[in-house]
Design an enzyme around this catalytic site. Structure first.
Site, mmCIF file in Angstrom:
data_model
loop_
_atom_site.group_PDB
_atom_site.id
_atom_site.type_symbol
_atom_site.label_atom_id
_atom_site.label_comp_id
_atom_site.label_asym_id
_atom_site.label_seq_id
_atom_site.Cartn_x
_atom_site.Cartn_y
_atom_site.Cartn_z
ATOM 1 N N MET A 146 36.675 49.278 33.790
ATOM 2 C CA MET A 146 37.798 48.486 34.300
ATOM 3 C C MET A 146 38.679 48.039 33.141
ATOM 4 S SD MET A 146 37.863 44.958 36.546
ATOM 5 C CE MET A 146 37.192 45.570 38.067
ATOM 6 N N ARG B 27 44.047 36.868 35.268
ATOM 7 C CA ARG B 27 44.400 36.710 36.692
ATOM 8 C C ARG B 27 45.864 36.999 36.917
ATOM 9 N NH1 ARG B 27 42.173 36.388 40.788
ATOM 10 N NH2 ARG B 27 39.959 36.050 40.772
ATOM 11 N N HIS C 30 41.974 42.402 31.970
ATOM 12 C CA HIS C 30 43.228 41.689 32.226
ATOM 13 C C HIS C 30 42.929 40.291 32.718
ATOM 14 C CE1 HIS C 30 42.853 41.961 36.666
ATOM 15 N NE2 HIS C 30 42.161 43.031 36.373
ATOM 16 N N ASP D 36 43.130 49.531 38.169
ATOM 17 C CA ASP D 36 42.495 49.298 36.866
ATOM 18 C C ASP D 36 41.093 49.894 36.765
ATOM 19 O OD1 ASP D 36 41.319 47.586 38.655
ATOM 20 O OD2 ASP D 36 41.917 45.735 37.636
ATOM 21 N N ASP E 252 41.856 50.549 43.300
ATOM 22 C CA ASP E 252 42.517 49.581 42.436
ATOM 23 C C ASP E 252 43.100 50.327 41.245
ATOM 24 O OD1 ASP E 252 41.778 47.608 44.151
ATOM 25 O OD2 ASP E 252 40.267 46.693 42.855
ATOM 26 N N GLU F 199 38.928 40.850 51.957
ATOM 27 C CA GLU F 199 39.455 41.966 52.770
ATOM 28 C C GLU F 199 38.568 43.198 52.710
ATOM 29 O OE1 GLU F 199 40.492 41.326 49.736
ATOM 30 O OE2 GLU F 199 40.352 43.330 48.863
ATOM 31 N N ASP F 200 37.928 43.425 51.545
ATOM 32 C CA ASP F 200 37.069 44.602 51.414
ATOM 33 C C ASP F 200 35.751 44.392 52.175
ATOM 34 O OD1 ASP F 200 36.564 42.579 49.604
ATOM 35 O OD2 ASP F 200 36.014 43.901 47.954
ATOM 36 N N TRP G 104 43.387 36.476 47.042
ATOM 37 C CA TRP G 104 42.247 37.261 46.598
ATOM 38 C C TRP G 104 41.003 37.031 47.459
ATOM 39 C CZ3 TRP G 104 37.293 36.761 44.892
ATOM 40 C CH2 TRP G 104 36.745 37.875 44.224
HETATM 41 N N1 UDH Z 1 46.998 44.149 42.197
HETATM 42 C C1 UDH Z 1 48.209 44.340 41.547
HETATM 43 N N2 UDH Z 1 48.939 43.244 41.199
HETATM 44 C C2 UDH Z 1 48.543 41.985 41.461
HETATM 45 C C3 UDH Z 1 47.303 41.794 42.110
HETATM 46 C C4 UDH Z 1 46.549 42.887 42.448
HETATM 47 O O1 UDH Z 1 48.618 45.465 41.279
HETATM 48 O O2 UDH Z 1 49.249 41.050 41.110
HETATM 49 C C5 UDH Z 1 46.257 45.342 42.659
HETATM 50 C C6 UDH Z 1 45.686 46.180 41.542
HETATM 51 O O3 UDH Z 1 45.586 47.506 41.965
HETATM 52 C C7 UDH Z 1 44.324 45.556 41.371
HETATM 53 C C8 UDH Z 1 43.948 45.335 42.819
HETATM 54 O O4 UDH Z 1 45.155 44.957 43.438
HETATM 55 O O5 UDH Z 1 43.452 46.406 40.690
HETATM 56 C C9 UDH Z 1 42.895 44.304 43.035
HETATM 57 O O6 UDH Z 1 43.247 43.107 42.364
HETATM 58 P P1 UDH Z 1 42.169 41.974 42.133
HETATM 59 O O7 UDH Z 1 42.757 40.882 41.376
HETATM 60 O O8 UDH Z 1 41.493 41.705 43.407
HETATM 61 O O9 UDH Z 1 41.050 42.700 41.332
HETATM 62 P P2 UDH Z 1 40.903 42.939 39.808
HETATM 63 O O10 UDH Z 1 39.577 43.578 39.718
HETATM 64 O O11 UDH Z 1 40.824 41.478 39.177
HETATM 65 O O12 UDH Z 1 42.058 43.663 39.253
HETATM 66 C C10 UDH Z 1 39.811 40.615 39.526
HETATM 67 C C11 UDH Z 1 40.103 39.210 38.961
HETATM 68 C C12 UDH Z 1 40.354 39.282 37.485
HETATM 69 C C13 UDH Z 1 40.066 37.969 36.797
HETATM 70 C C14 UDH Z 1 39.993 38.214 35.326
HETATM 71 C C15 UDH Z 1 39.463 37.052 34.576
HETATM 72 N N3 UDH Z 1 38.947 37.489 33.322
#
Ligand code: UDH
Length: 288
Positions: free
Chosen positions: A230, A235, A233, A140, A138, A203-204, A200
């Site tokens: 992390m 959603r 950010h 982030d 990912d 898949e993993d 979301w």
């Molecule tokens: N990703 C993108 N763009 C998007 C969506 C996902 O680049 O619009 C990529 C990015 O590498 C990200 C990964 O896919 O790190 C996984 O995205 P995710 O939304 O599954 O996971 P993340 O950990 O966020 O980034 C989890 C939900 C965040 C909710 C926050 C509420 N405070």
């Protein structure tokens, strides 16, 4: 008096030796903060002399143990990518990897498909170079210790073990999301990721089950070396939790041989080479 005149700065003659098992210049625990005034131009300036176009690197003094493609699923996260590149390139260089960084950018704003982007990254990277290991990350997630090596082992390896967002605790035993390293052979054996997890979630875990069904187990660094930060950010747009995905996990064994690398279909829209990465924009053929 020492014979200074006989000293030479030329590289040692003959073929390079393999790199040592433990890279010699690691720093251990790292300080990671996300300052807002970080610019990619600074990173390019700093790494310009050592990187090759496309975010490629090879240790100059030894033959790397593995050829590693780092695959990042991406859409609209440029701020995060900047931090990722700033922190990860120096780490990967110290780890003496022969590596390349591939950003797989989903075109358009239809529903996101992280797993399909990973499969595409695997296929596109192999068109360029004979990679033997794939690290799916990912954008982030930044490691807090450079002893967490971005390379593959006898079993698929989950690297993001202890993430600050989860209070540095592994959320559950079979987790394989975040950052994970899987050899080409291991990935082919499970037919890659499923292409059919839209939105979301799941898949993993599906990949984790595929590995299990093929007799593999997940290896991990310990929870001190496997620490991550992390980037905070909200959603993303068009990547909401998909309630159907959890049901699909009952069908992994049934679907894995027909849904994956052998059924992957997409279109490459553009391949852009930056010094710091290869940026591949793709149409993943999302449902309307
Ligand atoms: N990703 C993108 N763009 C998007 C969506 C996902 O680049 O619009 C990529 C990015 O590498 C990200 C990964 O896919 O790190 C996984 O995205 P995710 O939304 O599954 O996971 P993340 O950990 O966020 O980034 C989890 C939900 C965040 C909710 C926050 C509420 N405070």
């Amino acid at each position: 008096a020492p014979e200074v005149g006989l000293q030479t700065s030329a590289a040692p003659a003959g073929p390079l030796q393999p790199c040592p098992d433990v890279p010699p210049n690691l720093q251990g625990v790292l300080r990671v903060e996300f300052s807002t005034n970080r610019s990619l131009e600074d990173v390019r300036q700093r790494l310009g002399p050592v990187l090759q176009e496309g975010g490629r690197y090879k240790p100059p003094t030894c033959v790397a143990k593995q050829k590693v493609a780092i695959i990042i699923p991406f859409r609209n996260r440029h701020e995060h990518l900047k931090h990722w590149l700033h922190f990860l390139h120096p780490i990967l260089i110290r780890q003496q990897l022969d590596y390349g960084v591939y950003i797989i950018n989903q075109e358009g704003d239809s529903v996101f498909n992280r797993a399909k982007l990973m499969n595409i990254g695997h296929v596109e990277a192999l068109k360029e170079y004979d990679y033997d290991c794939f690290v799916f990350s990912d954008v982030d997630l930044i490691p807090l210790d450079d002893r967490n090596l971005y390379r593959c082992s006898d079993n698929p390896r989950h690297l993001s073990v202890a993430v600050d967002k989860f209070n540095f605790i592994l959320p559950y035993a079979t987790i394989f999301g975040g950052v994970s390293a899987i050899s080409k052979e291991q990935f082919l054996k499970v037919n890659g990721f499923s292409n059919t997890f839209w939105g979301w979630g799941g898949e993993d875990d599906d990949l984790s089950q595929r590995l299990y069904f093929q007799g593999m187990s997940i290896s991990r660094p310990d929870s001190l070396i496997g620490r991550y930060k992390m980037i905070k950010h909200g959603r993303d747009l068009h990547n909401n939790p998909n309630p159907q995905n959890v049901h699909k996990l009952k069908e992994t064994a049934y679907n894995m041989n027909t849904d994956g690398l052998n059924s992957l279909s997409y279109t490459v829209r553009e391949i852009k080479k930056d010094l710091l990465y290869t940026f591949i924009t793709v149409d993943v053929q999302a449902p309307a």
